[in-house]
Structure formats: structure tokens, C-alpha cells
Design a protein around this motif. Structure first.
Motif, PDB file in Angstrom:
ATOM      1  N   VAL A 139      -4.422  11.037  -4.152  1.00 42.92           N
ATOM      2  CA  VAL A 139      -5.028   9.892  -4.827  1.00 42.92           C
ATOM      3  C   VAL A 139      -6.306  10.338  -5.537  1.00 42.92           C
ATOM      4  O   VAL A 139      -7.073  11.152  -5.024  1.00 42.92           O
ATOM      5  CB  VAL A 139      -5.333   8.767  -3.813  1.00 42.92           C
ATOM      6  N   LEU A 155       1.092   4.039  -2.777  1.00 41.72           N
ATOM      7  CA  LEU A 155       0.738   5.414  -2.422  1.00 41.72           C
ATOM      8  C   LEU A 155       1.865   6.365  -2.814  1.00 41.72           C
ATOM      9  O   LEU A 155       1.623   7.469  -3.324  1.00 41.72           O
ATOM     10  CB  LEU A 155       0.466   5.504  -0.917  1.00 41.72           C
ATOM     11  N   VAL A 196       1.728   6.994  -6.558  1.00 42.85           N
ATOM     12  CA  VAL A 196       0.713   7.993  -6.905  1.00 42.85           C
ATOM     13  C   VAL A 196       1.238   9.395  -6.603  1.00 42.85           C
ATOM     14  O   VAL A 196       1.152  10.310  -7.438  1.00 42.85           O
ATOM     15  CB  VAL A 196      -0.595   7.732  -6.139  1.00 42.85           C
ATOM     16  N   TRP A 221       0.840  -1.204   0.000  1.00 45.33           N
ATOM     17  CA  TRP A 221       0.000   0.000   0.000  1.00 45.33           C
ATOM     18  C   TRP A 221       0.872   1.249   0.000  1.00 45.33           C
ATOM     19  O   TRP A 221       0.634   2.192  -0.759  1.00 45.33           O
ATOM     20  CB  TRP A 221      -0.874   0.052   1.247  1.00 45.33           C
ATOM     21  N   PHE A 225      -4.946   9.089   1.604  1.00 46.55           N
ATOM     22  CA  PHE A 225      -5.140   9.231   0.162  1.00 46.55           C
ATOM     23  C   PHE A 225      -5.255  10.709  -0.221  1.00 46.55           C
ATOM     24  O   PHE A 225      -4.714  11.141  -1.248  1.00 46.55           O
ATOM     25  CB  PHE A 225      -6.408   8.498  -0.278  1.00 46.55           C
ATOM     26  N   GLY A 266      -8.474   5.261  -7.006  1.00 47.74           N
ATOM     27  CA  GLY A 266      -7.987   4.811  -5.707  1.00 47.74           C
ATOM     28  C   GLY A 266      -9.078   4.834  -4.660  1.00 47.74           C
ATOM     29  O   GLY A 266      -9.176   3.927  -3.822  1.00 47.74           O
ATOM     30  N   ASP A 303      -4.915   3.554  -9.890  1.00 45.32           N
ATOM     31  CA  ASP A 303      -4.964   5.013  -9.817  1.00 45.32           C
ATOM     32  C   ASP A 303      -3.637   5.606 -10.319  1.00 45.32           C
ATOM     33  O   ASP A 303      -3.637   6.619 -11.037  1.00 45.32           O
ATOM     34  CB  ASP A 303      -5.227   5.468  -8.389  1.00 45.32           C
ATOM     35  N   LEU A 329      -5.002   1.419  -5.701  1.00 47.29           N
ATOM     36  CA  LEU A 329      -3.895   2.381  -5.749  1.00 47.29           C
ATOM     37  C   LEU A 329      -3.043   2.201  -7.006  1.00 47.29           C
ATOM     38  O   LEU A 329      -2.634   3.184  -7.634  1.00 47.29           O
ATOM     39  CB  LEU A 329      -3.023   2.225  -4.499  1.00 47.29           C
TER      40      LEU A 329
END
Length: 315
Positions: free
Chosen positions: A258, A57, A60, A53, A253, A262, A309, A306
Motif C-alpha cells: 500500500v 487491499l 492494491v 477492506w 498494508f 492508503g 490508493d 485503500l
């Protein structure tokens, strides 16, 4: 007697039935594979998912098409090694308690399949593998990884006097939520810190479900757990943990920028957690184990959101 012990050990109630570690691994190494929980892969899945994750993240936030795949592979190897090391350490510390709980009395140490000295040597080997993986990252991430060891060392003792040992487990099992970001940027900011807080709440929720299997034995052995603490309101307790997880992960996020894809993944993750709350039953240990294992799928849904995204933003 030895045959009987082997048969019992190969059918530990929370092991995956028919796993290769119980079928084709040489008999003399099977107890060590069980010490490392190799036949219970859900543990390393739940350890690696916050790493992934965090890496996604960071992708992104950094405008990358995908999370760093090499780092994700390292996190996977490290999660398997360190989950095994943590489980071995936990079994060394808990060998006397495990002998008093039906679900754990056939584990390698309380059943006498592995000596304490051999278990310590196996623990050291797994830690060396974890160290070799950690040294592949930048300096900040290496220091951050070492900082997690204090929490890991503390956890096995919490159930003896702290009613919510799952909180300490959350600190340990969620550490990857910091590591993926640190590996990408060489530092931390609000996004991974809030993701870490959300992951902690997720861990407390799913481990409360896991603890439903042992409520009666834990009462007899004097072992404390969140499942016992919440009592008849255990579903409400799990719901509060999961709702907190979704809110804090959502906030992370926002901090990372995000997009809609996401957040769609987050919504599906939330729906999965809500389903778990509705299905959890303190009188159904087998069902609790299934729900606990289902968190792998929940975590993969969030990770997929994610990744997609990041792809959408970079397109």
C-alpha cells in the motif's frame, strides 16, 4: 397488552429512531425484522467493512484500479443476511438472559412476539440467503466461509463463563478480512492474515464501548464482558485494542504494498479511534452507543483510503 408490547418493541433503545422497519413495514413482519436487527444497520456495516477492506487491499496488491464491485455487492448482501442470521441465533440462545436485561427484555423472543419455533425457521431462511451468496465465489472462499460458522455458533455461550467474549466476537465479525482477499486470489497470505488480526482488535475495542451500556444489568445477570473485565481502566483497555488494530492493519498494508494515500487513510482511521477513546465514559450509556455507531465512519475512512490508493497506483 399487545399494543403496549408493540410500542415497547418499536422503541428499543439501540434501534435507529424512525427506521422504515418500525414505520412502514407490515406489523406482522416487524418482529422478524427486529430479530434480524434490520432497524439497527450498524451491525451489518461492521460485518461488511472488513470484507471491503480486504477486497480493496487485494486490489492494491494486484494492481487493480478498483476492488471487484460485484464481489463487494455480494459481500454486502451476505453481511445483511448473515448478520440477521447471527442475531436471530444469538437471540434464540440468549432469550432467557435477555429477559433479565433492561435493554434487551423487549426483544421479540423474550417479549413473546415471536415463538422459538418461528425464530428457528426464520434463521434457516436467512442462512439459505447467505449460502446462495457464498456459492457465487471460488471454491477456496466457499470453504473459508463455511469455516466461520463454528466461531459464530460458539459466541453466544461465551458471555456465560469467559470474561472477554468480545475476543470470540472479533474472530467472527472480522472473518471478512480474509474473504475479500480469498475471493480475489483464491488463497491467503500474510497480508490478509495480519489484516484479520487487526480487525479482531478493532472489534474488541468497539464492542467494549458497546458493552458500557449494560455494565449494571450484566453484573446483576452474571453476564461477563470486556467492559466489566477492564473496570475502571476501560478507556485504557479500549486504547490498547485500538492501538493494536492500527499497528496490525498498518503491517498488512506493508505486506500488500500500500502506498502513501492508503497510509493517510489509516492515519485518519487512527485519529477517529483516538477520539473515541477520549470520549468513552463508562457512566454514559447513550454516549457509548453513539461512539459504537461511529465505527461505521471510521471503517469507511479506511476503505476510502485503500480505494484511492488503488486508483493512484493504477493511474
Amino acid at each position: 397488552m399487545a399494543v403496549a408490547k408493540e410500542q415497547n418493541a418499536s422503541s428499543l433503545p439501540d434501534a435507529v429512531r424512525g427506521h422504515w422497519a418500525d414505520r412502514i413495514a407490515p406489523a406482522h413482519i416487524r418482529p422478524y425484522l427486529r430479530l434480524a436487527r434490520i432497524e439497527r444497520p450498524i451491525g451489518w456495516w461492521l460485518l461488511v467493512l472488513p470484507c471491503w477492506w480486504s477486497a480493496a487491499l487485494a486490489a492494491v496488491a494486484g494492481g487493480q484500479t478498483l476492488p471487484n464491485l460485484y464481489q463487494c455487492l455480494l459481500f454486502l448482501i451476505g453481511a445483511i443476511a448473515m448478520r440477521g442470521a447471527g442475531s436471530t441465533y444469538n437471540d434464540i440462545v440468549d432469550r432467557d438472559l435477555d429477559a433479565r436485561v433492561e435493554r434487551t427484555r423487549d426483544r421479540p423472543l423474550p417479549s413473546g412476539q415471536v415463538s422459538t419455533k418461528a425464530a428457528v425457521a426464520f434463521l434457516a431462511l436467512q442462512c439459505l440467503i447467505g449460502l446462495a451468496v457464498l456459492l457465487q465465489f471460488n471454491g477456496f472462499t466457499i470453504v473459508l466461509g463455511f469455516a466461520s460458522l463454528g466461531v459464530v455458533a460458539l459466541y453466544p455461550f461465551m458471555k456465560r463463563f469467559f470474561w472477554m467474549p468480545q475476543i470470540v466476537l472479533g474472530f467472527a465479525f472480522s472473518w471478512g478480512a480474509l474473504m475479500g482477499w480469498a475471493a480475489s486470489f483464491g488463497g491467503l497470505n500474510a497480508a490478509p492474515l495480519v489484516l484479520y488480526a487487526g480487525a479482531i482488535a478493532w472489534v474488541i475495542g468497539y464492542d467494549t464501548i458497546y458493552a458500557l451500556q449494560d455494565i449494571e444489568d450484566d453484573e446483576i445477570a452474571g453476564i461477563k464482558s470486556s467492559a466489566r473485565f477492564f473496570g475502571d481502566r476501560v478507556n485504557l483497555g479500549i486504547a490498547i485494542c485500538y492501538a493494536s488494530a492500527v499497528l496490525m492493519i498498518g503491517l498488512s498494508f506493508v505486506f500488500a504494498g500500500v502506498g502513501p494515500v492508503g497510509f493517510l487513510g489509516l492515519a485518519l482511521f487512527a485519529a477517529h479511534l483516538a477520539w473515541q477513546v477520549m470520549q468513552a465514559d463508562r457512566n454514559d450509556g447513550a454516549g457509548a452507543l453513539r461512539l459504537f455507531r461511529a465505527n461505521r465512519n471510521a471503517g469507511l475512512i479506511l476503505f476510502a483510503g485503500l480505494v484511492l490508493d488503488a486508483l493512484a497506483k493504477a493511474a
